[in-house]
Design a protein around this motif. Structure first.
Motif, PDB file in Angstrom:
ATOM      1  N   GLU A 116       0.829  -1.201   0.000  1.00  9.94           N
ATOM      2  CA  GLU A 116       0.000   0.000   0.000  1.00  9.94           C
ATOM      3  C   GLU A 116       0.869   1.259   0.000  1.00  9.94           C
ATOM      4  O   GLU A 116       0.549   2.244  -0.665  1.00  9.94           O
TER       5      GLU A 116
ATOM      6  N   GLU B 211       3.846   1.546  -1.353  1.00  5.33           N
ATOM      7  CA  GLU B 211       4.360   1.708  -2.713  1.00  5.33           C
ATOM      8  C   GLU B 211       3.299   2.308  -3.635  1.00  5.33           C
ATOM      9  O   GLU B 211       3.601   3.158  -4.476  1.00  5.33           O
ATOM     10  N   TYR B 212       2.055   1.857  -3.479  1.00  4.96           N
ATOM     11  CA  TYR B 212       0.961   2.398  -4.288  1.00  4.96           C
ATOM     12  C   TYR B 212       0.823   3.896  -4.056  1.00  4.96           C
ATOM     13  O   TYR B 212       0.707   4.677  -5.005  1.00  4.96           O
ATOM     14  N   TYR B 213       0.852   4.323  -2.793  1.00  8.91           N
ATOM     15  CA  TYR B 213       0.691   5.743  -2.494  1.00  8.91           C
ATOM     16  C   TYR B 213       1.900   6.554  -2.936  1.00  8.91           C
ATOM     17  O   TYR B 213       1.749   7.723  -3.322  1.00  8.91           O
ATOM     18  N   LYS B 214       3.079   5.982  -2.905  1.00  9.13           N
ATOM     19  CA  LYS B 214       4.253   6.689  -3.425  1.00  9.13           C
ATOM     20  C   LYS B 214       4.108   6.950  -4.921  1.00  9.13           C
ATOM     21  O   LYS B 214       4.427   8.033  -5.407  1.00  9.13           O
ATOM     22  N   LYS B 215       3.603   5.951  -5.655  1.00 10.56           N
ATOM     23  CA  LYS B 215       3.380   6.132  -7.093  1.00 10.56           C
ATOM     24  C   LYS B 215       2.308   7.181  -7.347  1.00 10.56           C
ATOM     25  O   LYS B 215       2.428   7.995  -8.267  1.00 10.56           O
ATOM     26  N   GLU B 216       1.265   7.175  -6.534  1.00  9.67           N
ATOM     27  CA  GLU B 216       0.204   8.170  -6.681  1.00  9.67           C
ATOM     28  C   GLU B 216       0.729   9.577  -6.387  1.00  9.67           C
ATOM     29  O   GLU B 216       0.354  10.534  -7.062  1.00  9.67           O
ATOM     30  N   ILE B 217       1.598   9.708  -5.401  1.00  6.05           N
ATOM     31  CA  ILE B 217       2.183  11.008  -5.072  1.00  6.05           C
ATOM     32  C   ILE B 217       3.020  11.513  -6.234  1.00  6.05           C
ATOM     33  O   ILE B 217       2.944  12.697  -6.606  1.00  6.05           O
ATOM     34  N   GLU B 218       3.812  10.627  -6.836  1.00  5.48           N
ATOM     35  CA  GLU B 218       4.620  11.028  -7.986  1.00  5.48           C
ATOM     36  C   GLU B 218       3.740  11.455  -9.155  1.00  5.48           C
ATOM     37  O   GLU B 218       4.028  12.444  -9.833  1.00  5.48           O
ATOM     38  N   LYS B 219       2.665  10.724  -9.387  1.00  8.03           N
ATOM     39  CA  LYS B 219       1.749  11.075 -10.466  1.00  8.03           C
ATOM     40  C   LYS B 219       1.096  12.427 -10.196  1.00  8.03           C
ATOM     41  O   LYS B 219       0.976  13.262 -11.103  1.00  8.03           O
ATOM     42  N   ASP B 220       0.712  12.671  -8.947  1.00  4.76           N
ATOM     43  CA  ASP B 220       0.102  13.950  -8.594  1.00  4.76           C
ATOM     44  C   ASP B 220       1.098  15.101  -8.691  1.00  4.76           C
ATOM     45  O   ASP B 220       0.725  16.219  -9.065  1.00  4.76           O
ATOM     46  N   LYS B 221       2.351  14.848  -8.342  1.00  2.00           N
ATOM     47  CA  LYS B 221       3.375  15.891  -8.469  1.00  2.00           C
ATOM     48  C   LYS B 221       3.568  16.283  -9.932  1.00  2.00           C
ATOM     49  O   LYS B 221       3.718  17.468 -10.249  1.00  2.00           O
TER      50      LYS B 221
END
Length: 107
Positions: free
Chosen positions: A51, A53-63
């Motif tokens: 979970e 890792e999923y949120y880290k990817k989402e943060i990068e996408k949002d950035k």
């Protein structure tokens, strides 16, 4: 039949082996730090790490999306695509294709 039962029970006549067996069963199943609890906690840790890792990817996408919106062109593109905003001298036509329309038969 009797000699077979004696061979199975022979190691349990030794008090040290009996105590070791009881200790092993206690530590594996009944103790507060048992193997079952450790297995459950390790499963929870694995789930939380995935979970994370999923949120880290989402943060990068949002950035990346935020970086695009920080420019004037990116903000204008977002407003036009999402909110159908336009300039005063423009007109917007929304084209819908037949396959995107809901039919009364589909409902």
């Amino acid at each position: 039949m009797a000699p077979f039962n004696r061979n199975i029970l022979k190691p349990f006549k030794n008090i040290f082996i009996l105590i070791l067996a009881v200790f092993a069963v206690w530590m594996l199943f009944f103790d507060a730090n048992s193997w079952l609890i450790h297995h459950e906690l390790n499963t929870d840790i694995d789930a939380l790490e995935s979970e994370k890792e999923y949120y880290k990817k989402e943060i990068e996408k949002d950035k990346k999306a935020l970086k695009k919106l920080s420019t004037e062109e990116g903000l204008e593109k977002f407003a036009r695509e999402e909110y159908y905003m336009k300039r005063d001298s423009e007109e917007i036509y929304i084209i819908e294709y037949e396959d995107s329309l809901k039919n009364k038969q589909d409902e």
